[in-house]
Enzyme design. Structure first.
Site, PDB file in Angstrom:
ATOM      1  N   ARG A 227       0.843  -1.198   0.000  1.00 40.31           N
ATOM      2  CA  ARG A 227       0.000   0.000   0.000  1.00 40.31           C
ATOM      3  C   ARG A 227       0.883   1.256   0.000  1.00 40.31           C
ATOM      4  O   ARG A 227       1.976   1.256   0.597  1.00 40.31           O
ATOM      5  CB  ARG A 227      -0.889   0.036   1.247  1.00 40.31           C
ATOM      6  N   HIS A 275      -0.875   0.029  -9.803  1.00 38.58           N
ATOM      7  CA  HIS A 275      -1.577  -0.883  -8.886  1.00 38.58           C
ATOM      8  C   HIS A 275      -2.157  -2.084  -9.649  1.00 38.58           C
ATOM      9  O   HIS A 275      -3.368  -2.313  -9.625  1.00 38.58           O
ATOM     10  CB  HIS A 275      -2.690  -0.142  -8.119  1.00 38.58           C
TER      11      HIS A 275
HETATM   12  P1  NDP Z   1      -1.623 -11.560   5.064  1.00 37.21           P
HETATM   13  O1  NDP Z   1      -2.556 -11.013   6.089  1.00 37.21           O
HETATM   14  O2  NDP Z   1      -1.755 -12.991   4.682  1.00 37.21           O
HETATM   15  O3  NDP Z   1      -0.120 -11.338   5.541  1.00 37.21           O
HETATM   16  C1  NDP Z   1       0.282 -10.213   6.224  1.00 37.21           C
HETATM   17  C2  NDP Z   1       1.655 -10.455   6.821  1.00 37.21           C
HETATM   18  O4  NDP Z   1       2.120  -9.224   7.393  1.00 37.21           O
HETATM   19  C3  NDP Z   1       1.629 -11.497   7.962  1.00 37.21           C
HETATM   20  O5  NDP Z   1       2.740 -12.328   7.860  1.00 37.21           O
HETATM   21  C4  NDP Z   1       1.710 -10.617   9.223  1.00 37.21           C
HETATM   22  O6  NDP Z   1       2.350 -11.219  10.316  1.00 37.21           O
HETATM   23  C5  NDP Z   1       2.580  -9.473   8.711  1.00 37.21           C
HETATM   24  N1  NDP Z   1       2.393  -8.294   9.565  1.00 37.21           N
HETATM   25  C6  NDP Z   1       1.279  -7.566   9.773  1.00 37.21           C
HETATM   26  N2  NDP Z   1       1.519  -6.573  10.637  1.00 37.21           N
HETATM   27  C7  NDP Z   1       2.808  -6.686  11.008  1.00 37.21           C
HETATM   28  C8  NDP Z   1       3.655  -5.963  11.891  1.00 37.21           C
HETATM   29  N3  NDP Z   1       3.203  -4.919  12.586  1.00 37.21           N
HETATM   30  N4  NDP Z   1       4.933  -6.364  12.015  1.00 37.21           N
HETATM   31  C9  NDP Z   1       5.404  -7.443  11.314  1.00 37.21           C
HETATM   32  N5  NDP Z   1       4.651  -8.167  10.451  1.00 37.21           N
HETATM   33  C10 NDP Z   1       3.372  -7.789  10.308  1.00 37.21           C
HETATM   34  O7  NDP Z   1      -1.759 -10.615   3.781  1.00 37.21           O
HETATM   35  P2  NDP Z   1      -1.547 -10.994   2.241  1.00 37.21           P
HETATM   36  O8  NDP Z   1      -0.231 -11.644   2.094  1.00 37.21           O
HETATM   37  O9  NDP Z   1      -2.734 -11.687   1.712  1.00 37.21           O
HETATM   38  O10 NDP Z   1      -1.540  -9.522   1.584  1.00 37.21           O
HETATM   39  C11 NDP Z   1      -0.583  -8.562   1.984  1.00 37.21           C
HETATM   40  C12 NDP Z   1      -0.914  -7.192   1.400  1.00 37.21           C
HETATM   41  O11 NDP Z   1      -0.618  -7.157   0.008  1.00 37.21           O
HETATM   42  C13 NDP Z   1      -2.382  -6.779   1.442  1.00 37.21           C
HETATM   43  O12 NDP Z   1      -2.740  -6.322   2.721  1.00 37.21           O
HETATM   44  C14 NDP Z   1      -2.434  -5.681   0.399  1.00 37.21           C
HETATM   45  O13 NDP Z   1      -2.141  -4.449   1.010  1.00 37.21           O
HETATM   46  C15 NDP Z   1      -1.313  -6.048  -0.569  1.00 37.21           C
HETATM   47  N6  NDP Z   1      -1.820  -6.437  -1.893  1.00 37.21           N
HETATM   48  C16 NDP Z   1      -1.457  -5.685  -2.993  1.00 37.21           C
HETATM   49  C17 NDP Z   1      -1.873  -6.034  -4.253  1.00 37.21           C
HETATM   50  C18 NDP Z   1      -1.416  -5.285  -5.444  1.00 37.21           C
HETATM   51  O14 NDP Z   1      -1.879  -5.561  -6.566  1.00 37.21           O
HETATM   52  N7  NDP Z   1      -0.500  -4.343  -5.320  1.00 37.21           N
HETATM   53  C19 NDP Z   1      -2.735  -7.202  -4.490  1.00 37.21           C
HETATM   54  C20 NDP Z   1      -3.043  -7.925  -3.280  1.00 37.21           C
HETATM   55  C21 NDP Z   1      -2.608  -7.544  -2.034  1.00 37.21           C
HETATM   56  P3  NDP Z   1       1.691 -12.487  11.054  1.00 37.21           P
HETATM   57  O15 NDP Z   1       1.882 -13.617  10.063  1.00 37.21           O
HETATM   58  O16 NDP Z   1       2.492 -12.658  12.262  1.00 37.21           O
HETATM   59  O17 NDP Z   1       0.243 -12.160  11.273  1.00 37.21           O
HETATM   60  C1  OXD Z   2      -5.776  -6.125  -2.944  1.00 41.54           C
HETATM   61  C2  OXD Z   2      -5.305  -5.237  -3.993  1.00 41.54           C
HETATM   62  O1  OXD Z   2      -5.599  -5.814  -1.762  1.00 41.54           O
HETATM   63  O2  OXD Z   2      -5.655  -5.459  -5.170  1.00 41.54           O
HETATM   64  O3  OXD Z   2      -6.326  -7.192  -3.276  1.00 41.54           O
HETATM   65  O4  OXD Z   2      -4.553  -4.302  -3.712  1.00 41.54           O
END
Ligand code: NDP
Ligand code: OXD
Length: 312
Positions: A227, A275
């Protein structure tokens, strides 16, 4: 059960059509023209619901989000406090995200930016040193659904990979895990390319900052595909100017679309993409939403539950 479908991006109606085909027994209404009596609606499938979307939806129990990141939905002013939120988990996005990140890592490791510049200057740049993949260390902020799939692809391509998370987890072979604040401090000094795949929360907002850049290996490369709110934009420019970072591949921005006057467009060290690292695929998204709708009906297990207190 009555379900309301809202997705302005579904211009050709293929998502709605797929949802109706997957759930023929449910009454599915399209927002905004088929809303009907609002108090009859029990579930909603949303992409980016407008501000008045939840008005009058007094019987809403579940909101299915057609995205992986729930940050925008969680900050919606009308979000019903008691409805359960379900997000997409992978749904086919992992493969697309892995391609995007692999491109960025290859660009950094094989120094394609420097080679392109040399090529434009008609310079036969044999002096540009290109380390092997095995010596180019990639650090991923996040060890969740997408980060793990991305990490696997990078490992398969020979890169040493580390993932950082909030809680301890068991990661696939070849991926080193780091946890919490201290873990981040230990990981960063080894990293040549840093990839952000965190959810946007209070704790992660602005994490890509001068303080973090200073801890990376000198000349590191940044990929932000999570993001725009993760990145302190002026800190990035300062780190590039200081040579602390050599370049960045950015898919997400504080304001999207990126404004015409934004300096990132003109900066040759920065690659801007609109994006599209991993758009939600129709088939995988609908499959997951439909499975959750069926699970709700029979009290089965749900996937992608968003924990409102954690913020993801
Ligand atoms: P998940 O919820 O599966 O994974 C999030 C990870 O971040 C987890 O491992 C979590 O740790 C870690 N995390 C969260 N907060 C913290 C913190 N404060 N300190 C350390 N680690 C932290 O999310 P996804 O993998 O499914 O997606 C990740 C992001 O990708 C989405 O939120 C979105 O913003 C972005 N995205 C972007 C897209 C694009 O096209 N650009 C498309 C899809 C997604 P823990 O495992 O310990 O909970
Ligand atoms: C998502 C994205 O969060 O597209 O799925 O950014």
């Amino acid at each position: 059960m009555t379900l309301l479908f809202q997705c302005e991006g579904d211009t050709d109606g293929s998502m709605l059509q797929a949802l109706r085909a997957a759930l023929p027994e449910q009454q599915i209404r399209r927002w905004p023209d088929e809303v009907g009596r609002r108090d009859e609606i029990e579930q909603a499938v949303v992409w980016m619901p407008p501000e008045d979307f939840f008005d009058g939806l007094t019987h809403l129990t579940h909101i299915h989000l057609l995205a992986a990141g729930a940050d925008q939905l969680l900050s919606h002013p009308g979000l019903p406090p008691s409805a359960s939120l379900l997000r997409l988990e992978d749904a086919g996005m992992g493969d697309r995200m892995a391609e995007y990140v692999l491109y960025g890592v290859l660009h950094a490791q094989r120094r394609f930016g420097d080679l392109a510049e040399a090529s434009r200057a008609r310079r036969w740049a044999r002096d540009i040193a290109v380390p092997p993949a095995t010596e180019h260390r990639v650090g991923i902020l996040g060890a969740g659904v997408l980060a793990t799939l991305v990490a696997r692809r990078l490992v398969a391509n020979g890169y040493p990979v580390a993932c950082w998370s909030r809680s301890e987890k068991s990661l696939p072979d070849g991926i080193r895990g780091y946890v919490g604040k201290q873990g981040l401090v230990s990981m960063l000094p080894h990293i040549d390319t840093l990839v952000c795949l965190l959810p946007l929360t209070e704790a992660t907002h602005g994490i890509l900052s001068a303080e973090l850049f200073a801890k990376l290996r000198p000349g590191a490369y940044l990929i932000n595909c999570a993001r725009g709110g993760h990145l302190c934009e002026t800190d990035l420019t300062a780190a590039l100017d200081a040579g602390q970072l050599t370049g960045a591949l950015l898919d997400v921005f504080q304001r999207e679309p990126l404004p015409q006057a934004h300096p990132f467009w003109q900066d040759p060290r920065i690659t801007v993409t609109p994006h599209l690292a991993a758009p939600s695929p129709v088939a995988g998204s609908i499959e997951q939403v439909a499975a959750n709708v069926r699970a709700i009906a029979c009290g089965g297990e749900l996937s992608g539950i968003v924990d409102r207190s954690r913020g993801y």
